[in-house]
Design a protein around this motif. Structure first.
Motif, mmCIF file in Angstrom:
data_model
loop_
_atom_site.group_PDB
_atom_site.id
_atom_site.type_symbol
_atom_site.label_atom_id
_atom_site.label_comp_id
_atom_site.label_asym_id
_atom_site.label_seq_id
_atom_site.Cartn_x
_atom_site.Cartn_y
_atom_site.Cartn_z
ATOM 1 N N VAL A 50 -4.797 -18.220 -10.989
ATOM 2 C CA VAL A 50 -4.563 -19.203 -12.357
ATOM 3 C C VAL A 50 -3.860 -20.398 -11.920
ATOM 4 O O VAL A 50 -4.495 -21.459 -12.497
ATOM 5 C CB VAL A 50 -3.571 -18.318 -13.069
ATOM 6 C CG1 VAL A 50 -3.373 -19.146 -14.733
ATOM 7 C CG2 VAL A 50 -4.180 -16.777 -13.733
ATOM 8 N N SER A 51 -2.853 -20.588 -11.304
ATOM 9 C CA SER A 51 -2.264 -21.767 -10.897
ATOM 10 C C SER A 51 -3.240 -22.555 -9.913
ATOM 11 O O SER A 51 -3.050 -23.755 -10.162
ATOM 12 C CB SER A 51 -1.207 -21.460 -10.085
ATOM 13 O OG SER A 51 -1.106 -20.802 -8.893
ATOM 14 N N GLU A 52 -4.134 -22.058 -9.237
ATOM 15 C CA GLU A 52 -5.180 -22.741 -8.389
ATOM 16 C C GLU A 52 -6.311 -23.111 -9.351
ATOM 17 O O GLU A 52 -7.223 -23.599 -8.980
ATOM 18 C CB GLU A 52 -5.467 -21.980 -7.194
ATOM 19 C CG GLU A 52 -4.415 -21.549 -6.288
ATOM 20 C CD GLU A 52 -4.814 -20.408 -5.231
ATOM 21 O OE1 GLU A 52 -5.933 -19.862 -5.416
ATOM 22 O OE2 GLU A 52 -3.789 -19.975 -4.508
ATOM 23 N N LYS A 53 -6.339 -22.688 -10.373
ATOM 24 C CA LYS A 53 -7.646 -23.203 -11.387
ATOM 25 C C LYS A 53 -8.761 -22.373 -10.884
ATOM 26 O O LYS A 53 -9.713 -22.849 -11.419
ATOM 27 C CB LYS A 53 -7.665 -24.564 -11.565
ATOM 28 C CG LYS A 53 -6.525 -25.373 -11.904
ATOM 29 C CD LYS A 53 -5.990 -25.151 -13.486
ATOM 30 C CE LYS A 53 -4.930 -25.929 -13.712
ATOM 31 N NZ LYS A 53 -4.293 -25.553 -14.933
ATOM 32 N N ARG A 54 -8.636 -21.214 -10.056
ATOM 33 C CA ARG A 54 -9.939 -20.390 -10.014
ATOM 34 C C ARG A 54 -10.102 -19.618 -11.282
ATOM 35 O O ARG A 54 -11.130 -19.315 -11.626
ATOM 36 C CB ARG A 54 -9.652 -19.783 -8.647
ATOM 37 C CG ARG A 54 -9.724 -20.500 -7.412
ATOM 38 C CD ARG A 54 -9.681 -19.871 -6.113
ATOM 39 N NE ARG A 54 -8.392 -19.206 -6.026
ATOM 40 C CZ ARG A 54 -8.378 -17.852 -5.567
ATOM 41 N NH1 ARG A 54 -9.285 -17.169 -5.464
ATOM 42 N NH2 ARG A 54 -6.955 -17.264 -5.531
ATOM 43 N N ILE A 57 -9.441 -19.555 -15.263
ATOM 44 C CA ILE A 57 -9.210 -20.073 -16.430
ATOM 45 C C ILE A 57 -8.889 -19.201 -17.654
ATOM 46 O O ILE A 57 -9.656 -18.214 -17.941
ATOM 47 C CB ILE A 57 -10.598 -20.877 -16.898
ATOM 48 C CG1 ILE A 57 -11.141 -21.678 -15.831
ATOM 49 C CG2 ILE A 57 -10.240 -21.949 -18.023
ATOM 50 C CD1 ILE A 57 -10.292 -22.856 -15.106
ATOM 51 N N GLU A 101 -8.357 -19.162 -21.430
ATOM 52 C CA GLU A 101 -8.942 -20.048 -22.814
ATOM 53 C C GLU A 101 -8.771 -19.078 -23.844
ATOM 54 O O GLU A 101 -9.254 -18.121 -24.009
ATOM 55 C CB GLU A 101 -10.126 -20.513 -22.381
ATOM 56 C CG GLU A 101 -10.641 -21.736 -23.488
ATOM 57 C CD GLU A 101 -11.835 -22.391 -23.028
ATOM 58 O OE1 GLU A 101 -12.255 -23.188 -23.676
ATOM 59 O OE2 GLU A 101 -12.412 -22.212 -21.936
ATOM 60 N N ASP A 103 -13.692 -18.954 -12.827
ATOM 61 C CA ASP A 103 -14.444 -20.297 -13.015
ATOM 62 C C ASP A 103 -15.718 -20.465 -12.240
ATOM 63 O O ASP A 103 -15.782 -21.243 -11.231
ATOM 64 C CB ASP A 103 -13.408 -21.204 -12.717
ATOM 65 C CG ASP A 103 -14.012 -22.441 -13.257
ATOM 66 O OD1 ASP A 103 -14.827 -22.492 -14.347
ATOM 67 O OD2 ASP A 103 -13.560 -23.816 -12.826
#
Length: 638
Positions: free
Chosen positions: A323-327, A329, A331, A604
């Motif tokens: 999550v922190s690495e934006k892998r 998402i 929403e 993602d």
């Protein structure tokens, strides 16, 4: 509004039959042979339409190329792995909710006559049907099938398939039998035309309701399986069924997983309503019985997408590196398409819940505000309407105007507070408020014939203690019922909390073998015939119906008819508010909570249209697509 293929995952909605002669809501009923003959003679002169809308004009013209909210250049390919809850042992949707546990994904191998637009309210366009016609009085409807519509075995979809499907649902599924009960005749009137004759005019939903019929292959169901055994449309089966939709069943492990594969030569892939849709080569559904295990599977990248229904999980379970690495998402998507009543539901078929004062007392014992603070991280709001989330339809303040006129017709049959007091739920959240609420609950119980003896709430007539069982099917919901339990016990009630597996839970609720369960009823922007299934006297005794509370109330029956036979949007809104108000003041349920957005978590590796449809929530997976570049970036980081 009516049942769609997506609703097959749930128990659907139903309708009760109306008289064949007379009038309903002031509308004359076609009941004579002469009138029917006149209607049939007029049918040939009716214009054909490419779409239907309950009220108002349709957005897209007959020559439209695609829906505005899709990406017509969306690439095809990839896999979307999703989570399903529970288990399955059946692929036969005809007996869904009646026998076995149907695999909900199987609904997507089929087509219906119409398909909804996600940027319009109660509007649908041709799918299997290329055109539809009906008279202004809605006494019948005719559908014309597309010549190119094919089953996955290459055989054409026929008028006989449509009639077979209607007959099968009506005969073998009590809920659908009631839902389609207004269709008194379905007949082939042309090579590709089916005419549905209704038992009364004025019910403007009926043309769309039959348009949402899931069409089954008659030749397949009347054939034999690989072992030479004759198939039975009234029985459960795990034989992979024949469909005609954009997907077919690729593989499955009973109770654990099911994968659908995109049909590359799908006959309807170029239809305007399908452009930019059905982009994944494979839709895979992994079944989990435990939410914690499902979340861990998502974290381990065993599934791509998760819809989160738990406020606690949303607040605490998604703090991990991806999550922190934006892998991954997180929403939320606005839910503008529907409202809801979710509640603790007492079983009115049991005498101890027959008094509305008892049911109201159970509401006073529920401290939602403290629960919201301690368990839900303050994320929820209390439900105050059977149509909560659709502001236009919610009964607020005191009745006025047309709503008041409608309520006057049932004044003698409804609680007097309907006219004098705006409905509100008790408010807790502090020791003082809780004490006041419990005192009021005891006062109501005393009026209903109970008194406290040795800290037990006793029925004065029988000398027995008031008791109830809070029944769950989801272990994660135990913390909710266990929070409610002490407040009930402070009143002297003997309370037990029990959690059973999904199959046992379905059997017990189907047989009305429960005290209190949690249930929810989704509501569309245009309520209609499904209200009979939810609240009418006729459905209270139908096994598998959505009237799980067991409501039998002549005033509510009359108000439901006013909803169904509304002549325009203003009339529908007024009738719905009146129905809402009377349901609330009879205290049939203890309203729970709602959240106006859909919480989602996804790896993602997907793309989506720049602007999602107003009434489509996330639209996943049907208007999204697999993004190979995003997937490659995730693979490099992992």
């Amino acid at each position: 509004m009516a049942i769609t293929r997506r609703d097959l995952l749930l128990t659907g909605t139903a309708a009760a039959a109306l008289p064949a002669i007379g009038s309903v809501a002031g509308i004359p009923v076609i009941g004579t042979a002469a009138a029917q003959s006149a209607g049939e003679a007029a049918s040939s002169a009716l214009p054909w339409r490419h779409a239907l809308s309950l009220f108002g004009k349709v957005k897209y013209p007959a020559d439209f190329k695609r829906f505005d909210y899709v990406n017509p250049e969306a690439p095809k390919g990839g896999v979307a792995r999703q989570i399903a809850v529970g288990t399955f042992d059946n692929f036969n949707i005809v007996v869904s909710g009646v026998k076995g546990q149907v695999a909900g994904a199987v609904a997507f191998i089929y087509e219906s006559l119409l398909t909804p637009a996600l940027d319009e309210v109660s509007t649908e366009y041709g799918a299997l049907a290329e055109a539809v016609s009906h008279p202004d009085d809605f006494s019948f409807v005719t559908y014309r099938l597309r010549s190119q519509a094919k089953w996955h075995d290459g055989k054409p979809v026929t008028a006989d398939d449509v009639i077979f499907s209607l007959d099968s649902f009506k005969k073998h599924h009590p809920m659908y039998s009631a839902y389609y009960s207004h269709v008194v005749k379905a007949e082939k009137v042309g090579e590709r035309e089916v005419k549905f004759v209704f038992d009364a005019p004025g019910n403007r939903e009926l043309p769309q309701i039959v348009g949402q019929l899931t069409v089954l292959p008659k030749h397949w169901w009347e054939g034999t399986d690989a072992q030479g055994r004759k198939r039975d449309v009234s029985a459960t089966t795990l034989e992979v069924p024949l469909g005609c939709g954009p997907y077919r069943v690729k593989e499955f492990v009973a109770g654990r997983s099911i994968a659908l594969e995109r049909v590359k030569d799908y006959w309807g892939r170029d239809l305007p309503a399908n452009v930019g849709r059905n982009n994944f080569d494979e839709l895979r559904y992994e079944y989990f019985r435990d939410a914690t295990v499902a979340i861990e599977a998502f974290k381990a990248d065993q599934v791509d997408w998760r819809t989160e229904n738990s406020a606690k999980n949303w607040a605490t379970a998604y703090d991990f590196p991806a999550v922190s690495e934006k892998r991954v998402i997180l929403e939320e998507f606005a839910n503008r398409s529907s409202g809801v009543m979710q509640a603790f539901v007492p079983n009115l078929r049991r005498a101890k819940f027959s008094d509305p004062r008892v049911r109201r007392a159970l509401n006073y014992a529920f401290d939602f505000e403290e629960m919201n603070k301690q368990i839900f991280y303050g994320q929820y709001k209390r439900i105050n309407s059977y149509f909560d989330g659709i502001d236009e339809l919610m009964a607020t303040g005191l009745p006025q105007g047309k709503e008041l006129e409608i309520l006057e017709t049932v004044r003698a049959e409804v609680p007097p507070e309907v006219f004098t007091t705006a409905y509100t739920n008790p408010v807790g959240g502090s020791p003082e408020a809780v004490r006041d609420n419990l005192r009021e609950a005891l006062r109501l119980f005393k009026e209903a014939g109970y008194e406290v003896r040795d800290r037990k709430l006793i029925d004065v007539k029988t000398g027995t203690q008031f008791s109830l069982e809070l029944l769950n099917s989801d272990p994660s919901f135990e913390r909710i019922t266990l929070f409610y339990k002490p407040s009930l016990e402070r009143l002297g009630i003997a309370v037990s909390v029990r959690t059973v597996d999904p199959t046992q839970y379905e059997n017990r609720t189907r047989d009305w073998d429960f005290d209190v369960v949690t249930n929810s009823w989704g509501e569309s922007q245009s309520p209609g015939n499904e209200q009979r299934e939810f609240w009418s006297s006729k459905t209270a005794g139908i096994a598998g119906s959505r009237n799980i509370a067991g409501i039998k109330n002549p005033a509510i029956d009359k108000l439901i008819e006013r909803v169904i036979y509304a002549r325009d949007r203003d009339d529908l809104v007024a009738a719905t508010k009146a129905l809402d108000r009377v349901l609330l003041w009879n205290h049939y349920v203890v309203p729970q909570w709602t959240y106006t957005k859909v919480r989602t978590a996804r790896w993602d590796r997907f793309g989506r249209p720049s602007e999602l449809p107003r009434y489509g929530q996330s639209g996943f997976p049907f208007i999204w697509w697999y993004d190979a570049d995003k997937a490659a970036r995730i693979a490099k980081k992992s």
